[in-house]
Design a protein around this motif. Structure first.
Motif, PDB file in Angstrom:
ATOM      1  N   THR A 192      11.205   3.810   2.461  1.00 46.12           N
ATOM      2  CA  THR A 192      11.807   5.044   2.971  1.00 46.12           C
ATOM      3  C   THR A 192      10.899   6.237   2.703  1.00 46.12           C
ATOM      4  O   THR A 192      10.720   7.106   3.571  1.00 46.12           O
ATOM      5  N   GLU A 193      10.306   6.276   1.504  1.00 48.65           N
ATOM      6  CA  GLU A 193       9.408   7.391   1.193  1.00 48.65           C
ATOM      7  C   GLU A 193       8.185   7.374   2.101  1.00 48.65           C
ATOM      8  O   GLU A 193       7.715   8.432   2.540  1.00 48.65           O
ATOM      9  N   ALA A 194       7.649   6.186   2.393  1.00 50.33           N
ATOM     10  CA  ALA A 194       6.500   6.098   3.294  1.00 50.33           C
ATOM     11  C   ALA A 194       6.878   6.549   4.698  1.00 50.33           C
ATOM     12  O   ALA A 194       6.101   7.230   5.380  1.00 50.33           O
ATOM     13  N   ASP A 195       8.076   6.176   5.152  1.00 54.35           N
ATOM     14  CA  ASP A 195       8.546   6.642   6.463  1.00 54.35           C
ATOM     15  C   ASP A 195       8.680   8.162   6.473  1.00 54.35           C
ATOM     16  O   ASP A 195       8.225   8.837   7.407  1.00 54.35           O
ATOM     17  N   ASP A 196       9.325   8.702   5.427  1.00 51.40           N
ATOM     18  CA  ASP A 196       9.513  10.154   5.345  1.00 51.40           C
ATOM     19  C   ASP A 196       8.172  10.886   5.305  1.00 51.40           C
ATOM     20  O   ASP A 196       7.989  11.932   5.952  1.00 51.40           O
TER      21      ASP A 196
END
Length: 274
Positions: A192-196
């Motif tokens: 999720t952090e990489a997507d964000d």
């Protein structure tokens, strides 16, 4: 307690880890950023050697100059977005692996990125491809790769690999990173952090649609709904949730979602005969 603390070599390792811990700037990461680079260089050399022996590594030479020219232009827009924390600390090298069936890309610690021709062939939009690259750059820049390897292999073993003292473990780590589909199994939070973060990077380019990474997952989801899910989904589930999350982040950031031209991506595909 691990027995290496009680051996002479283990005591040295303990001291090294103590000092590494004191200079770490990421919670949960014992390594320094230079150790990320050292470990990544060792792993990248092993990955290169493996795929070179199979005739799949596209070397950065005159034969592939045009492909890398267009790939580098896409990558550099992301790296020069002003949002990549370790832009100058990490070497940031991206290499292509010729495997038209492998729908993937992966990041080793320290900014060593690999892209399979399968994902280049699969995608049609440069924004979507830039989103995939931004996602992988985020894994390295947020130090997810080294954090996950710490969990999988242990700190002392990783340190020995970074120092060039454990060829067997190096081969195992390289094989895991370059796994046909799975690669590193990042936590949901890391994904999720990489997507964000991909939204932030792409927004900073002032070129790509900041929700570009969503396009990749939309394509996967569409095929899954048609009853023909790509094998990629067996290890990367819930594309619809990721689309919603990325688009929500784009709205919150107020960044542009206008698509860029596909000129570099089209030329990249053409140069690779995809």
């Amino acid at each position: 307690m691990n027995k290496f603390f009680f051996t002479p070599s283990g005591f040295v390792c303990f001291l090294a880890l103590f000092f590494l811990a004191s200079c770490s700037d990421n919670e949960g990461v014992i390594f320094s950023t230079q150790d990320d680079v050292n470990l990544g260089a060792q792993v990248a050399a092993e990955v290169d050697s493996t795929y070179r022996a199979e005739g799949k590594l596209l070397e950065r030479n005159s034969a592939n100059a045009k492909a890398y020219q267009h790939l580098d232009r896409i990558v550099d827009r992301v790296l020069n977005s002003g949002q990549v924390k370790y832009r100058t600390e990490f070497p940031w090298t991206v290499k292509i692996i010729r495997d038209d069936e492998n729908l993937n890309a992966f990041a080793a610690p320290g900014g060593y990125i690999y892209v399979f021709t399968g994902i280049i062939r699969y995608l049609e939009d440069e924004d979507h491809f830039a989103g995939v690259l931004a996602h992988e750059i985020a894994h390295a820049d947020k130090r997810h790769s080294v954090r996950q390897l710490q969990r999988d292999y242990g700190i002392s073993l990783l340190l020995s690999v970074a120092l060039g003292n454990n060829a067997g473990a190096l081969q195992q780590i390289a094989a895991q990173l370059a796994g046909t589909l799975a690669g590193l199994r990042f936590s949901r939070e890391a994904e999720t952090e990489a997507d964000d973060t991909s939204v932030i990077y792409l927004g900073g380019t002032n070129h790509y649609a900041c929700d570009g990474a969503a396009g990749f997952f939309m394509k996967l989801n569409a095929e899954a709904q048609q009853g023909n899910p790509p094998e990629f989904l067996s290890t990367h589930p819930n594309p619809e949730n990721r689309v919603e999350n990325i688009q929500q982040r784009a709205r919150e950031n107020g960044c542009s979602t206008t698509s860029a031209t596909d000129s570099d991506f089209n030329e990249l595909k053409k140069s690779l005969n995809l």
